[in-house]
Scaffold this active site. Structure first.
Site, short mmCIF file in Angstrom:
data_model
loop_
_atom_site.label_atom_id
_atom_site.label_comp_id
_atom_site.label_asym_id
_atom_site.label_seq_id
_atom_site.Cartn_x
_atom_site.Cartn_y
_atom_site.Cartn_z
N ASN A 1 0.87 -1.18 0.00
CA ASN A 1 0.00 0.00 0.00
C ASN A 1 0.90 1.22 0.00
OD1 ASN A 1 -1.78 2.06 0.51
ND2 ASN A 1 -2.22 1.45 2.63
N LYS B 1 0.12 4.28 -0.29
CA LYS B 1 -0.51 5.50 0.24
C LYS B 1 -0.28 6.65 -0.74
CE LYS B 1 0.10 3.43 4.69
NZ LYS B 1 0.01 3.55 6.11
N HIS C 1 -9.47 1.39 4.83
CA HIS C 1 -8.21 1.56 5.54
C HIS C 1 -8.43 2.53 6.70
CE1 HIS C 1 -4.13 2.73 6.44
NE2 HIS C 1 -3.74 1.62 5.84
N GLU D 1 -5.51 -4.73 10.55
CA GLU D 1 -4.53 -3.66 10.68
C GLU D 1 -4.77 -2.91 11.98
OE1 GLU D 1 -2.59 -2.72 6.69
OE2 GLU D 1 -4.10 -1.22 7.11
N SER E 1 3.31 -1.84 10.29
CA SER E 1 4.77 -1.88 10.48
C SER E 1 5.38 -3.23 10.10
CB SER E 1 5.14 -1.48 11.91
OG SER E 1 4.72 -0.15 12.17
N GLY F 1 4.80 1.50 4.69
CA GLY F 1 6.12 2.12 4.60
C GLY F 1 7.18 1.27 3.93
P1 PGA Z 1 2.76 0.52 7.58
O1 PGA Z 1 1.30 0.70 6.95
O2 PGA Z 1 3.33 -0.75 7.03
O3 PGA Z 1 3.53 1.73 7.13
O4 PGA Z 1 2.58 0.46 9.07
C1 PGA Z 1 0.45 -0.39 6.75
C2 PGA Z 1 -0.83 0.09 6.13
O5 PGA Z 1 -1.25 1.20 6.44
O6 PGA Z 1 -1.46 -0.60 5.31
#
Ligand code: PGA
Length: 237
Positions: A9, A11, A95, A167, A213, A235
């Protein structure tokens, strides 16, 4: 029997040029990966470039959102048929960033999921609790509620197309991952909810991804859990 999905993802990151550069580097790295599905979800504007770069590969492309109505006076929005026509196969729905910043409710999420399915898109529906809810012992109740209102109104045929993503909001972008045991507990709870609503066969076939994460150094432990069928990676993707 459930093929794992590794989904990225992105974003609101990466321009079209950066997307092309990314795939130039990424494709050779995953050329021989067959044991799992790879899904990349770039921003809308980069979808065409991502589709073009991956057209002769097994990588599948997803959007990060959609509007629940087919077409209409909804300035700035993008609908399921529009996405479908580009060749997109997946779409992330519900999300926590959309729940938080764009006031998306479970009712919206159900409508969006229905819209995605009606156009032949595969929804990745996200659920997860906030930190205070976890600390107050409300995780299972929150997941039950989000599942019941966000997914519980589908037909079994519809639901069998859905991918779920657990999540926990406190783990997203914070560097604080759920331990494999914490994640497994939540995934098992979700699978039981699916079994109660849609029957054991559909529950056994439903892929439930973990997100929050996920990094190269923690994915192995998570994937070793029986009810974790992949990752939704922000990320690190
Ligand atoms: P992250 O995000 O891996 O940066 O924690 C996960 C997500 O929002 O799908």
């Amino acid at each position: 029997m459930r093929t794992p999905i590794m989904a990225g993802n992105w974003k609101m990151y990466k321009t079209v040029t950066q997307t092309i550069e990314y795939f130039d580097k990424f494709l050779p790295l995953v050329e021989n990966v067959q044991s799992r599905e790879i899904v990349i979800c770039p921003p809308y504007l980069s979808l065409s470039a991502a589709l073009q770069k991956t057209q002769d590969t097994s990588i599948r492309i997803g959007a990060q959102n959609l509007h629940q109505v087919k077409e209409g006076a909804y300035t700035g929005e993008v609908s399921a048929p529009m996405l479908k026509e580009t060749g997109v196969e997946f779409v992330i729905i519900g999300h926590s960033e959309r729940r938080q910043h764009f006031c998306e409710t479970d009712q919206f999420i159900l409508e969006k999921t229905r819209a995605a399915l009606a156009s032949g898109l595969l929804p990745i529906v996200c659920v997860g609790e906030h930190l205070d809810q976890r600390e107050n012992g409300q995780t299972d109740a929150v997941l039950t509620e989000q599942f019941a209102h966000g997914c519980g109104g589908l037909t079994p045929e519809e639901f069998s197309q859905v991918v779920l993503a657990y999540e926990p909001v406190w783990a997203i972008g914070t560097g604080r991952t759920a331990t494999p045991e914490i994640a497994q507990d939540a995934h098992l709870h979700l699978r039981n909810l699916v079994a109660n609503h849609y029957g054991q066969q559909i529950a056994d076939a439903t892929r439930i991804l973990y997100g929050g994460s996920v990094k190269p150094d923690n994915i192995k432990g998570l994937m070793a859990q029986p009810d974790i069928d992949g990752g939704l990676v922000g990320g690190a993707s």
